[in-house]
Scaffold this motif. Structure first.
Motif, mmCIF file in Angstrom:
data_model
loop_
_atom_site.group_PDB
_atom_site.id
_atom_site.type_symbol
_atom_site.label_atom_id
_atom_site.label_comp_id
_atom_site.label_asym_id
_atom_site.label_seq_id
_atom_site.Cartn_x
_atom_site.Cartn_y
_atom_site.Cartn_z
ATOM 1 N N VAL A 10 0.842 -1.205 0.000
ATOM 2 C CA VAL A 10 0.000 0.000 0.000
ATOM 3 C C VAL A 10 0.873 1.249 0.000
ATOM 4 C CG1 VAL A 10 -1.755 1.295 1.259
ATOM 5 C CG2 VAL A 10 -1.913 -1.189 1.105
ATOM 6 N N PHE A 11 1.983 1.210 0.744
ATOM 7 C CA PHE A 11 2.923 2.332 0.709
ATOM 8 C C PHE A 11 3.397 2.594 -0.717
ATOM 9 C CE2 PHE A 11 7.626 2.989 0.559
ATOM 10 C CZ PHE A 11 7.604 4.378 0.688
ATOM 11 N N SER A 12 3.776 1.527 -1.426
ATOM 12 C CA SER A 12 4.225 1.691 -2.820
ATOM 13 C C SER A 12 3.119 2.278 -3.684
ATOM 14 C CB SER A 12 4.679 0.341 -3.389
ATOM 15 O OG SER A 12 5.836 -0.127 -2.738
ATOM 16 N N ILE A 13 1.894 1.828 -3.450
ATOM 17 C CA ILE A 13 0.757 2.316 -4.236
ATOM 18 C C ILE A 13 0.538 3.806 -4.006
ATOM 19 C CG2 ILE A 13 -1.763 2.211 -4.479
ATOM 20 C CD1 ILE A 13 -1.539 -0.828 -4.007
ATOM 21 N N ILE A 14 0.514 4.234 -2.737
ATOM 22 C CA ILE A 14 0.203 5.645 -2.481
ATOM 23 C C ILE A 14 1.380 6.557 -2.826
ATOM 24 C CG2 ILE A 14 -1.622 5.164 -0.807
ATOM 25 C CD1 ILE A 14 0.281 5.743 1.448
ATOM 26 N N LEU A 15 2.620 6.042 -2.732
ATOM 27 C CA LEU A 15 3.765 6.827 -3.189
ATOM 28 C C LEU A 15 3.723 6.980 -4.703
ATOM 29 C CD1 LEU A 15 6.455 8.293 -2.852
ATOM 30 C CD2 LEU A 15 7.600 6.049 -2.834
ATOM 31 N N GLU B 179 7.494 9.592 5.776
ATOM 32 C CA GLU B 179 8.937 9.396 5.963
ATOM 33 C C GLU B 179 9.677 9.484 4.625
ATOM 34 O OE1 GLU B 179 8.430 6.326 9.790
ATOM 35 O OE2 GLU B 179 8.937 5.566 7.786
ATOM 36 N N GLU B 180 9.107 8.864 3.614
ATOM 37 C CA GLU B 180 9.760 8.856 2.299
ATOM 38 C C GLU B 180 9.760 10.246 1.673
ATOM 39 O OE1 GLU B 180 11.684 6.622 -0.856
ATOM 40 O OE2 GLU B 180 11.334 6.348 1.306
ATOM 41 N N LEU B 181 8.685 10.983 1.837
ATOM 42 C CA LEU B 181 8.617 12.335 1.265
ATOM 43 C C LEU B 181 9.561 13.291 1.974
ATOM 44 C CD1 LEU B 181 4.796 12.769 0.512
ATOM 45 C CD2 LEU B 181 6.649 12.150 -1.054
ATOM 46 N N ALA B 182 9.817 13.056 3.264
ATOM 47 C CA ALA B 182 10.798 13.875 3.977
ATOM 48 C C ALA B 182 12.183 13.691 3.348
ATOM 49 C CB ALA B 182 10.820 13.506 5.457
ATOM 50 N N ARG B 183 12.505 12.443 2.984
ATOM 51 C CA ARG B 183 13.757 12.172 2.274
ATOM 52 C C ARG B 183 13.755 12.839 0.902
ATOM 53 N NH1 ARG B 183 14.621 6.996 0.462
ATOM 54 N NH2 ARG B 183 16.686 7.731 -0.119
ATOM 55 N N LEU B 184 12.625 12.751 0.227
ATOM 56 C CA LEU B 184 12.528 13.297 -1.126
ATOM 57 C C LEU B 184 12.695 14.815 -1.117
ATOM 58 C CD1 LEU B 184 12.048 12.713 -4.108
ATOM 59 C CD2 LEU B 184 9.596 12.884 -3.688
ATOM 60 N N ALA B 185 12.211 15.470 -0.070
ATOM 61 C CA ALA B 185 12.366 16.928 0.024
ATOM 62 C C ALA B 185 13.840 17.319 0.034
ATOM 63 C CB ALA B 185 11.663 17.441 1.284
ATOM 64 N N THR C 156 18.938 18.786 -3.676
ATOM 65 C CA THR C 156 20.208 18.364 -4.280
ATOM 66 C C THR C 156 20.118 18.375 -5.806
ATOM 67 O OG1 THR C 156 20.626 16.914 -2.386
ATOM 68 C CG2 THR C 156 21.917 16.512 -4.362
ATOM 69 N N LEU C 157 18.913 18.063 -6.312
ATOM 70 C CA LEU C 157 18.705 18.063 -7.768
ATOM 71 C C LEU C 157 18.404 19.457 -8.308
ATOM 72 C CD1 LEU C 157 16.493 14.845 -8.108
ATOM 73 C CD2 LEU C 157 18.868 15.110 -8.842
ATOM 74 N N GLY C 158 18.346 20.445 -7.421
ATOM 75 C CA GLY C 158 18.057 21.810 -7.852
ATOM 76 C C GLY C 158 16.584 22.110 -8.008
ATOM 77 N N ASP C 159 15.727 21.242 -7.461
ATOM 78 C CA ASP C 159 14.279 21.451 -7.517
ATOM 79 C C ASP C 159 13.836 22.080 -6.204
ATOM 80 O OD1 ASP C 159 11.523 21.359 -7.612
ATOM 81 O OD2 ASP C 159 11.397 19.281 -8.311
ATOM 82 N N TYR C 160 13.535 23.373 -6.229
ATOM 83 C CA TYR C 160 13.188 24.092 -5.004
ATOM 84 C C TYR C 160 11.678 24.231 -4.811
ATOM 85 C CZ TYR C 160 18.090 25.292 -5.721
ATOM 86 O OH TYR C 160 19.446 25.207 -5.943
ATOM 87 N N HIS C 161 10.910 23.803 -5.797
ATOM 88 C CA HIS C 161 9.456 23.864 -5.658
ATOM 89 C C HIS C 161 8.904 22.630 -4.934
ATOM 90 C CE1 HIS C 161 5.234 24.514 -6.532
ATOM 91 N NE2 HIS C 161 5.174 23.289 -7.056
ATOM 92 N N ARG C 162 9.480 21.478 -5.224
ATOM 93 C CA ARG C 162 8.941 20.233 -4.650
ATOM 94 C C ARG C 162 8.941 20.232 -3.118
ATOM 95 N NH1 ARG C 162 9.800 14.345 -7.116
ATOM 96 N NH2 ARG C 162 7.819 14.915 -8.087
ATOM 97 N N VAL D 142 2.535 17.062 3.764
ATOM 98 C CA VAL D 142 2.766 16.332 5.022
ATOM 99 C C VAL D 142 2.139 17.067 6.207
ATOM 100 C CG1 VAL D 142 4.837 15.169 4.171
ATOM 101 C CG2 VAL D 142 5.072 17.334 5.402
ATOM 102 N N LYS D 143 2.046 18.384 6.128
ATOM 103 C CA LYS D 143 1.345 19.123 7.187
ATOM 104 C C LYS D 143 -0.142 18.767 7.202
ATOM 105 C CE LYS D 143 4.336 23.224 7.437
ATOM 106 N NZ LYS D 143 4.431 24.667 7.107
ATOM 107 N N ASP D 144 -0.712 18.629 6.024
ATOM 108 C CA ASP D 144 -2.121 18.231 5.933
ATOM 109 C C ASP D 144 -2.321 16.825 6.512
ATOM 110 O OD1 ASP D 144 -2.747 20.630 4.743
ATOM 111 O OD2 ASP D 144 -2.810 19.831 2.692
ATOM 112 N N LEU D 145 -1.400 15.908 6.189
ATOM 113 C CA LEU D 145 -1.494 14.558 6.733
ATOM 114 C C LEU D 145 -1.328 14.560 8.253
ATOM 115 C CD1 LEU D 145 0.448 12.294 4.186
ATOM 116 C CD2 LEU D 145 -2.000 12.710 4.358
#
Length: 234
Positions: free
Chosen positions: A98-103, A156-162, A167-173, A181-184
């Motif tokens: 389910v984690f894989s599905i929702i990610l 937890e995974e999205l915290a890593r992704l942020a 590092t990839l230069g994406d400042y919007h994500r 995550v605040k909503d969750l």
């Protein structure tokens, strides 16, 4: 005098139980193996820009559908037995699936089961992907607890992704992740959790929210968010 047939009958029951457990063990091991493959695919999201994510999402969907097929096989065996007799054998693997599905859904997958603007797949959406394994079934099903555990893993995974997005230069994500995550977190605060394991894990949400907030704060201090906005406007 004790009739030996009593023990012969008990041995038959033991053999039947062992056969069911062995069949379920074999299928859950296959599900675990497939799950590692799916999560390996999804981990690419940490090292590629958003513009290139669709190929990863498509690969992840294919891998998840293989897991769904195996879950169907587990259901075929388990649904002939009392649900809670064997559910400990597969519940962790269900959480991971389910984690894989929702990610995958958050990254843009499974558009056929949700509203266009919906970031989080609901438990009903996930049940549809799992071909009807929703909590209103008396037989093999996706439990609310498994869905909530998966949601915590998503945070937890999205915290890593942020962090990796910067590092990839994406400042919007990171901004997008922060709001999500605040909503969750706000949603979890509504819940009165009785499951001890789930309650303990939910306590970690605030730390992951803070981790993302720190990323956004650092970007704002460096004026990187403002720079990105101005570049988008130009």
């Amino acid at each position: 005098m004790v009739d030996p047939a009593i023990f012969e009958h008990l041995q038959t029951k033991i053999n039947e139980d062992s056969a069911v457990r062995e069949e379920l063990r074999s299928k859950t091991q296959e599900l675990e193996k497939q799950g590692r493959t799916t999560q390996s695919i999804l981990s690419r999201a940490h090292s590629i820009p958003v513009a290139q994510i669709q190929a990863t999402v498509s690969d992840a969907e294919k891998s998840i559908f293989a897991q769904v097929s195996t879950i169907g096989e587990i259901s075929g065996v388990a649904s002939n037995q009392p649900y809670y007799k064997y559910n400990s054998m597969w519940t962790k693997h269900m959480q991971d699936t389910v984690f894989s599905i929702i990610l995958c859904g958050w990254l843009g997958g499974f558009k056929h089961v949700r509203e266009e603007s919906q970031a989080l797949l609901t438990i009903e959406n996930v049940g549809e992907i799992l071909k009807g394994k929703t909590p209103d079934r008396d037989a093999f099903h996706l439990t609310i607890e498994e869905y909530l555990h998966a949601m915590i893993s998503l945070i937890e995974e999205l915290a890593r992704l942020a962090v990796n997005s910067v590092t990839l230069g994406d400042y919007h994500r990171p901004l997008e992740i922060s709001q999500f995550v605040k909503d969750l977190h706000a949603g979890f605060q509504i819940l009165n959790l009785k499951n001890d394991s789930l309650r303990r894990r939910s306590d970690s949400i605030k730390y992951n929210v803070k981790k993302v907030e720190d990323v956004v704060y650092d970007l704002s201090l460096r004026n990187l968010i403002l720079t990105t906005k101005s570049e988008n406007q130009s």
